[in-house]
Design an enzyme around this catalytic site. Sequence first.
Site, PDB file in Angstrom:
ATOM      1  N   GLU A 141      -9.618  -5.845  -3.185  1.00  0.00           N
ATOM      2  CA  GLU A 141      -8.712  -4.729  -2.534  1.00  0.00           C
ATOM      3  C   GLU A 141      -9.756  -3.481  -1.740  1.00  0.00           C
ATOM      4  O   GLU A 141      -9.691  -3.029  -0.706  1.00  0.00           O
ATOM      5  CB  GLU A 141      -7.953  -3.596  -3.830  1.00  0.00           C
TER       6      GLU A 141
ATOM      7  N   HIS B 151      -7.974  -5.704   0.874  1.00  0.00           N
ATOM      8  CA  HIS B 151      -6.917  -4.831   0.864  1.00  0.00           C
ATOM      9  C   HIS B 151      -5.834  -5.358   2.102  1.00  0.00           C
ATOM     10  O   HIS B 151      -6.027  -5.086   3.301  1.00  0.00           O
ATOM     11  CB  HIS B 151      -6.993  -3.465   0.949  1.00  0.00           C
TER      12      HIS B 151
ATOM     13  N   SER C  82       0.874  -1.241  -0.113  1.00  0.00           N
ATOM     14  CA  SER C  82       0.033  -0.174  -0.028  1.00  0.00           C
ATOM     15  C   SER C  82       0.818   1.209  -0.034  1.00  0.00           C
ATOM     16  O   SER C  82       1.831   1.478  -0.833  1.00  0.00           O
ATOM     17  CB  SER C  82      -0.991   0.003   1.337  1.00  0.00           C
TER      18      SER C  82
END
Length: 543
Positions: free
Chosen positions: A331, A425, A213
């Site tokens: 995600e 995610h 990320s």
Amino acid sequence: MRKLLGAALAAWMLIAAPARAEAPVVAAPAGTVEGVAQNGVRIFRGIPFAAPPVGPLRWKPPVAAAKWDGVRKATAFGPACVQPRNRNAGIYTNPLDKVSEDCLTLNIWAPEGAKDLPVFVWIHGGALVAGYSHESMYDGARMAARGNMIVVSINYRLGILGYLAHPELSAESPDGISGNYGLLDQIAALKWVQRNIAAFGGDPGNVTAAGESAGALSVLYLMASPRAQGLFHKAIAQSAYMITTPELKQDRHGLPSAEAAGMQIMGVVGAADLAALRAMDAERLTVEAATKGYGPWGTIDGKVLTRQLVETWDRGEQAKVPVLAGFNSGEIRSLPVLLPPAPANAAAYEEAIRARYADLADYFLRLYPSGNIKESMLATTRDALYGWTSMRLAIGQTAIGQSAYLYLFDHGYPAAAQYGLHAFHAAEIPYVFGTATQTPPYWPKIPDGVVDRRLSDAMLTYWASFARTGSPKAEGQPDWQPYGKAANYMGFANKPQPGTRLMPGMFALHEAAVCRRRAAGDQPWNWNTGVISPVLNKATGCR
């Protein structure tokens, strides 16, 4: 007799008791540290790699920590860098014990007897606003032991303390620039690794920069920064996003300049000048800036970052290193804040897409049809941010003659499915680190079953192999081929499964949209996609 029996029993207990592992001590160029030994791994926590950036050093490039005398205890993690405290329970919530501006520390996990081992440097995620190096999921013990490598996790300045740009700060700088302090912290940590990691059994000539990320965004910034060149030799980007980055002094691509954003937030928090801003309490300032809408990003300043990431990759100027990159199928399921409001019905959805994507609309609607608006919107935002970026990385490294390995994480399990969070995610992180039992308190509990254990073992081994050789391999698992002309990738569902041409048409659509936004010159890319996209007019050189 009783005394004799007691003495004999005490002696027997000393013989029978397992020998306590001796505390490991390492004499490194930075100073001598004493860590702890656990299950064949030597662990060193909270080692400072830079001086505390407080007082007059707030919003200054990091300065290397002074060498210390004697033996420094490295048995406790350092505090997290200053960040807003979590108020609401969520899957990423993991309460912090302590935050501080004195936070530029790193942690090391090294197998006993380590010598010339590959080094895996982990950069945590958290939108450049939150996160910390000692998050339980990032425990490097299993990766170090099973992967036979050195694992390092680092802190870096966050939020307004890590990324503020301002004319007064630029005036102080010999280079006439400001911002990017968190990125400079990461570079300082990599320099510390170069100078010191051999003492812990690592090879400074075989360093992998890895992150997820915002940590993966940081990896892209490092790959683009001239000041990071040569400090790492491979890169891993899990759920990276090649977003528009503010420029130091110019308003471009629909974004205000970084200095203008800095001046605006200075006024919002009520500081008359830089001295007043430096005098503010760090936690109060960080929270207030975040609450008032300050978003930390890198800054295109001509020195640390020379141009937009997409331009760097277009020119082939990024780091010439092998890359492992990929994203998760779900995600956005755990990031609904990134979704725009849904249209009322299928007709409204199609109307919005046709108005915005013009001649690309039919192409768009084939990939993201109106039959299931929710799923199409989840997929649109996922692909515009993470899918497009991962493929761009794979294509870009291949184009400059470097190996690139693409993956899709598509593994689900009952506790995640219960909340509609299939392959959400960051869901891949505990599988990569082998830390399924060390997830945050509200994380969907990972099953302790054969399927999940085997998947974790495979992923950890692939990642470790890539860090070692630049080629991900795992005994008993399918060969993971470089992206290459065949557009190879590895899928991770219940087990590794190789494939080619992941999501046909997805990359071409979003590349065309980004090209048109860049040509327009007044639009950012990635965030404004789907039903909130600006009108995408045709442009020379774009589809």
